[in-house]
Design a protein around this motif. Structure first.
Motif, PDB file in Angstrom:
ATOM      1  N   VAL A  72       0.855  -1.192   0.000  1.00 39.70           N
ATOM      2  CA  VAL A  72       0.000   0.000   0.000  1.00 39.70           C
ATOM      3  C   VAL A  72       0.888   1.237   0.000  1.00 39.70           C
ATOM      4  O   VAL A  72       1.881   1.293   0.731  1.00 39.70           O
ATOM      5  CB  VAL A  72      -0.934   0.038   1.233  1.00 39.70           C
ATOM      6  N   VAL A  73       0.513   2.205  -0.810  1.00 35.74           N
ATOM      7  CA  VAL A  73       1.179   3.508  -0.794  1.00 35.74           C
ATOM      8  C   VAL A  73       0.112   4.572  -0.564  1.00 35.74           C
ATOM      9  O   VAL A  73      -0.834   4.682  -1.342  1.00 35.74           O
ATOM     10  CB  VAL A  73       1.926   3.796  -2.118  1.00 35.74           C
ATOM     11  N   HIS A  74       0.264   5.307   0.528  1.00 30.25           N
ATOM     12  CA  HIS A  74      -0.651   6.411   0.791  1.00 30.25           C
ATOM     13  C   HIS A  74      -0.139   7.677   0.092  1.00 30.25           C
ATOM     14  O   HIS A  74       1.066   7.891  -0.004  1.00 30.25           O
ATOM     15  CB  HIS A  74      -0.783   6.665   2.299  1.00 30.25           C
ATOM     16  N   VAL A  75      -1.068   8.489  -0.363  1.00 27.38           N
ATOM     17  CA  VAL A  75      -0.719   9.715  -1.081  1.00 27.38           C
ATOM     18  C   VAL A  75      -1.449  10.881  -0.430  1.00 27.38           C
ATOM     19  O   VAL A  75      -2.660  10.810  -0.175  1.00 27.38           O
ATOM     20  CB  VAL A  75      -1.128   9.629  -2.568  1.00 27.38           C
ATOM     21  N   CYS A  76      -0.711  11.945  -0.153  1.00 28.40           N
ATOM     22  CA  CYS A  76      -1.324  13.176   0.354  1.00 28.40           C
ATOM     23  C   CYS A  76      -0.968  14.322  -0.583  1.00 28.40           C
ATOM     24  O   CYS A  76      -0.064  14.206  -1.413  1.00 28.40           O
ATOM     25  CB  CYS A  76      -0.872  13.474   1.786  1.00 28.40           C
ATOM     26  N   PRO A  83       4.674   3.588   3.762  1.00 29.77           N
ATOM     27  CA  PRO A  83       5.068   4.394   2.599  1.00 29.77           C
ATOM     28  C   PRO A  83       4.050   5.503   2.313  1.00 29.77           C
ATOM     29  O   PRO A  83       2.840   5.244   2.233  1.00 29.77           O
ATOM     30  CB  PRO A  83       5.119   3.373   1.459  1.00 29.77           C
ATOM     31  N   LEU A  84       4.578   6.719   2.167  1.00 27.61           N
ATOM     32  CA  LEU A  84       3.732   7.897   1.963  1.00 27.61           C
ATOM     33  C   LEU A  84       4.413   8.782   0.928  1.00 27.61           C
ATOM     34  O   LEU A  84       5.610   9.060   1.033  1.00 27.61           O
ATOM     35  CB  LEU A  84       3.564   8.662   3.281  1.00 27.61           C
ATOM     36  N   ILE A  85       3.660   9.210  -0.057  1.00 32.59           N
ATOM     37  CA  ILE A  85       4.207  10.166  -1.020  1.00 32.59           C
ATOM     38  C   ILE A  85       3.296  11.382  -1.057  1.00 32.59           C
ATOM     39  O   ILE A  85       2.094  11.297  -0.779  1.00 32.59           O
ATOM     40  CB  ILE A  85       4.391   9.553  -2.421  1.00 32.59           C
ATOM     41  N   GLY A  87       2.188  -3.874  -8.152  1.00 35.15           N
ATOM     42  CA  GLY A  87       1.190  -4.483  -7.288  1.00 35.15           C
ATOM     43  C   GLY A  87       0.761  -3.670  -6.089  1.00 35.15           C
ATOM     44  O   GLY A  87      -0.013  -4.161  -5.254  1.00 35.15           O
ATOM     45  N   ALA A  88       1.210  -2.443  -5.961  1.00 33.61           N
ATOM     46  CA  ALA A  88       0.817  -1.626  -4.805  1.00 33.61           C
ATOM     47  C   ALA A  88      -0.598  -1.085  -4.992  1.00 33.61           C
ATOM     48  O   ALA A  88      -1.058  -0.855  -6.116  1.00 33.61           O
ATOM     49  CB  ALA A  88       1.798  -0.470  -4.614  1.00 33.61           C
ATOM     50  N   ARG A  89      -1.242  -0.873  -3.890  1.00 31.74           N
ATOM     51  CA  ARG A  89      -2.555  -0.230  -3.865  1.00 31.74           C
ATOM     52  C   ARG A  89      -2.362   1.219  -3.426  1.00 31.74           C
ATOM     53  O   ARG A  89      -1.758   1.489  -2.386  1.00 31.74           O
ATOM     54  CB  ARG A  89      -3.451  -0.981  -2.878  1.00 31.74           C
ATOM     55  N   LEU A  90      -2.867   2.176  -4.235  1.00 29.10           N
ATOM     56  CA  LEU A  90      -2.737   3.594  -3.902  1.00 29.10           C
ATOM     57  C   LEU A  90      -3.960   4.059  -3.135  1.00 29.10           C
ATOM     58  O   LEU A  90      -5.101   3.715  -3.493  1.00 29.10           O
ATOM     59  CB  LEU A  90      -2.594   4.446  -5.173  1.00 29.10           C
ATOM     60  N   ARG A  91      -3.742   4.854  -2.099  1.00 24.82           N
ATOM     61  CA  ARG A  91      -4.839   5.494  -1.363  1.00 24.82           C
ATOM     62  C   ARG A  91      -4.568   6.992  -1.358  1.00 24.82           C
ATOM     63  O   ARG A  91      -3.527   7.446  -0.886  1.00 24.82           O
ATOM     64  CB  ARG A  91      -4.924   4.949   0.068  1.00 24.82           C
ATOM     65  N   TYR A  92      -5.498   7.770  -1.897  1.00 24.86           N
ATOM     66  CA  TYR A  92      -5.247   9.193  -2.152  1.00 24.86           C
ATOM     67  C   TYR A  92      -6.127  10.082  -1.267  1.00 24.86           C
ATOM     68  O   TYR A  92      -7.333   9.876  -1.169  1.00 24.86           O
ATOM     69  CB  TYR A  92      -5.520   9.537  -3.617  1.00 24.86           C
ATOM     70  N   HIS A  93      -5.473  11.108  -0.681  1.00 24.19           N
ATOM     71  CA  HIS A  93      -6.208  12.143   0.041  1.00 24.19           C
ATOM     72  C   HIS A  93      -5.737  13.514  -0.435  1.00 24.19           C
ATOM     73  O   HIS A  93      -4.554  13.710  -0.730  1.00 24.19           O
ATOM     74  CB  HIS A  93      -5.980  12.036   1.563  1.00 24.19           C
ATOM     75  N   GLY A  94      -6.683  14.449  -0.486  1.00 24.89           N
ATOM     76  CA  GLY A  94      -6.340  15.813  -0.878  1.00 24.89           C
ATOM     77  C   GLY A  94      -7.232  16.816  -0.188  1.00 24.89           C
ATOM     78  O   GLY A  94      -7.984  16.488   0.739  1.00 24.89           O
ATOM     79  N   ASP A  95      -7.166  18.055  -0.632  1.00 25.59           N
ATOM     80  CA  ASP A  95      -7.989  19.116  -0.059  1.00 25.59           C
ATOM     81  C   ASP A  95      -9.452  18.935  -0.434  1.00 25.59           C
ATOM     82  O   ASP A  95      -9.774  18.464  -1.536  1.00 25.59           O
ATOM     83  CB  ASP A  95      -7.523  20.485  -0.566  1.00 25.59           C
ATOM     84  N   PHE A  96     -10.319  19.369   0.466  1.00 21.29           N
ATOM     85  CA  PHE A  96     -11.740  19.423   0.166  1.00 21.29           C
ATOM     86  C   PHE A  96     -12.053  20.815  -0.410  1.00 21.29           C
ATOM     87  O   PHE A  96     -12.686  21.661   0.233  1.00 21.29           O
ATOM     88  CB  PHE A  96     -12.579  19.158   1.431  1.00 21.29           C
ATOM     89  N   ARG A 152      -6.945   7.577 -13.291  1.00 18.77           N
ATOM     90  CA  ARG A 152      -5.718   7.222 -14.001  1.00 18.77           C
ATOM     91  C   ARG A 152      -4.995   6.028 -13.402  1.00 18.77           C
ATOM     92  O   ARG A 152      -4.475   5.181 -14.131  1.00 18.77           O
ATOM     93  CB  ARG A 152      -4.795   8.425 -14.034  1.00 18.77           C
ATOM     94  N   HIS A 153      -4.953   5.960 -12.064  1.00 21.18           N
ATOM     95  CA  HIS A 153      -4.138   4.928 -11.420  1.00 21.18           C
ATOM     96  C   HIS A 153      -4.962   3.910 -10.634  1.00 21.18           C
ATOM     97  O   HIS A 153      -4.381   3.045  -9.974  1.00 21.18           O
ATOM     98  CB  HIS A 153      -3.124   5.591 -10.479  1.00 21.18           C
ATOM     99  N   GLY A 154      -6.277   4.034 -10.706  1.00 22.78           N
ATOM    100  CA  GLY A 154      -7.105   3.114  -9.945  1.00 22.78           C
ATOM    101  C   GLY A 154      -6.956   3.291  -8.443  1.00 22.78           C
ATOM    102  O   GLY A 154      -7.158   2.343  -7.670  1.00 22.78           O
ATOM    103  N   ALA A 155      -6.608   4.491  -8.026  1.00 25.63           N
ATOM    104  CA  ALA A 155      -6.409   4.750  -6.596  1.00 25.63           C
ATOM    105  C   ALA A 155      -7.729   4.708  -5.843  1.00 25.63           C
ATOM    106  O   ALA A 155      -8.804   4.936  -6.407  1.00 25.63           O
ATOM    107  CB  ALA A 155      -5.747   6.113  -6.401  1.00 25.63           C
ATOM    108  N   GLU A 156      -7.622   4.417  -4.549  1.00 19.82           N
ATOM    109  CA  GLU A 156      -8.784   4.469  -3.665  1.00 19.82           C
ATOM    110  C   GLU A 156      -8.795   5.827  -2.969  1.00 19.82           C
ATOM    111  O   GLU A 156      -7.770   6.264  -2.442  1.00 19.82           O
ATOM    112  CB  GLU A 156      -8.700   3.373  -2.606  1.00 19.82           C
TER     113      GLU A 156
END
Length: 448
Positions: free
Chosen positions: A283-287, A306-308, A329-338, A352-356
């Motif tokens: 899993v890779v978390h994204v902020c 892992p965080l990017i 094979g990593a699963r992306l989890r994306y968070h951003g501004d509201f 684009r990346h099939g992120a959650e």
């Protein structure tokens, strides 16, 4: 006996000057036709007598304006000089007569020819932003200035080809360099450099397409090109990572070393293009905001999952690294501004990346709004980023919240999120809701 040249010299006299100027204007404006009349408001007896001599008609001194047909004037000139009226005017002024109707027709034909590639482009039919751009450059004089100079008459067609090239590129394809794009379309690798006419035209179109102001700084220009995976500088396109061990010489070794110490690490597109990389993380978390990654590094250290961080709008470097992670094979989890730009970016990464989406639901937005809606706990936004002004007052006061601005964006992963944001009209920035994000990361460390 008076020679023809002497007669021409006679017409250089001041008494004929204004009449002949009027005759030149008349011939130039009607394409050389003698079927027109010019008039002169007489000033002085010498001018009156000269005009009377040409027309053969006496005019009382009370008549202030005398009209003369160009055909009569031509006949008198021919009889006295063996030249036509047009020939006399050219001899006196030392320059040929213009033909304004023919010039206007040529300019119109040139303009139509310059616009034809744009009007026949598939984008003209399919893309509203393209029609908006074309209308703007047609109305503001840009097209007129382009067709007025031989060296720029074809630039609009080149701009259309650049825009078609970018439109036809598949999402997630291999990035193209700015020089490579210019060479592909124009055979000149410098044609899209800053301040070229072509660059200005294309950036104006891309800004309209993206719904952002025309970029005014080098960083804004790079960011706008980057949206469409055009790399201006592969060193400037970068991504911030924390604890992302990797396999591979060079970059893989550096990432693994940084992860061992829990140290944030900047990865450039140049590095990603230079060093083959393999990732072996589930899993890779994204902020979006580096403040979140900074807190994760300070509070969780080497144990943080892992965080990017995209550091704003995802760059080409981010997309390259995200594609590598998903490939491995990593699963992306994306968070951003509201805010509207934030959820727009989230949607793009999901598609684009099939992120959650990671804590990007209506419930998460409302919890952040209720917990602390103050602008002071978010980051002020300029107009391009889509934020509003910061006010003062007590905590929770609506006047303190950053108002949403820009065009609403759908949130298909949770349609209620867009509805809630539209209803409340306030932004909640990522750093204001960092606590639950860090709690998720802590849970992952504990295996929860």
């Amino acid at each position: 006996m008076t020679s023809a040249s002497d007669a021409v010299e006679r017409y250089r006299g001041a008494e004929y000057r204004r009449l002949l100027r009027a005759a030149r204007r008349g011939l130039e404006n009607n394409g050389g036709s003698l079927d027109a009349t010019v008039s002169v408001e007489v000033q002085g007896e010498a001018e009156r007598n000269a005009i009377i001599g040409i027309t053969g008609r006496y005019r009382d001194p009370s008549v202030k304006r005398i009209r003369v047909t160009l055909r009569d004037l031509d006949a008198v000139v021919r009889a006295g000089t063996e030249l036509s009226l047009a020939g006399l005017l050219e001899a006196i002024d030392g320059r040929p007569l213009a033909n304004h109707p023919a010039e206007a027709a040529r300019a119109l034909a040139t303009r139509r020819e310059a616009l034809r590639p744009a009007e026949e482009s598939p984008l003209h039919e399919s893309a509203e932003w393209f029609r908006t751009w074309l209308g703007a450059v047609s109305r503001n004089g840009t097209v007129g200035r382009l067709v007025a100079r031989p060296e720029t008459v074809g630039v609009l067609a080149q701009a259309v080809r650049v825009l078609e090239f970018l439109e036809d590129r598949p999402e997630g394809g291999v990035p193209v360099t700015l020089a490579g794009l210019a060479a592909e379309v124009t055979d000149d690798p410098k044609a899209l450099n800053h301040r070229t006419t072509l660059s200005t035209l294309v950036l104006r179109a891309l800004a309209i397409r993206a719904g952002v102001p025309l970029p005014g700084t080098a960083e804004e220009r790079r960011a706008l090109w980057d949206r469409y995976e055009v790399v201006v500088d592969d060193l400037a396109s970068r991504i911030l990572v924390l604890n992302l061990p990797a396999e591979g010489e060079g970059l893989g070794e550096w990432l693994t070393g940084a992860a061992r110490f829990g140290t944030p690490f900047q990865v450039t597109l140049h590095q990603l293009n230079t060093f083959p990389l393999d990732l072996r993380v589930p899993v890779v978390h994204v902020c979006e905001n580096p403040a979140v990654l900074r807190r994760a590094a300070a509070e969780l250290g080497p144990g943080c999952p892992p965080l990017i961080c995209t550091e704003g709008r995802p760059s080409t470097a981010f997309h390259r690294l995200a594609a590598i992670a998903v490939r491995d094979g990593a699963r992306l989890r994306y968070h951003g501004d509201f805010d509207w730009p934030g959820v727009d970016m989230a949607g793009a990464v999901v598609r684009r990346h099939g992120a959650e989406p990671w804590r990007m639901t209506a419930a998460d937005y409302l919890a952040g709004l209720a917990g602390d809606g103050k602008a002071g706990n978010g980051k002020p936004r300029n107009a391009e980023a889509g934020g509003g002004e910061v006010g003062g007052g007590e905590a929770g006061d609506d006047e303190e919240r950053v108002r949403l601005s820009g065009r609403p964006v759908p949130t298909p992963w949770d349609p209620g999120l867009a509805d809630a944001m539209s209803e409340h009209g306030s932004a909640v920035y990522e750093e204001a809701v960092a606590d639950p994000l860090l709690a998720d990361l802590r849970m992952q460390i504990l295996g929860g």
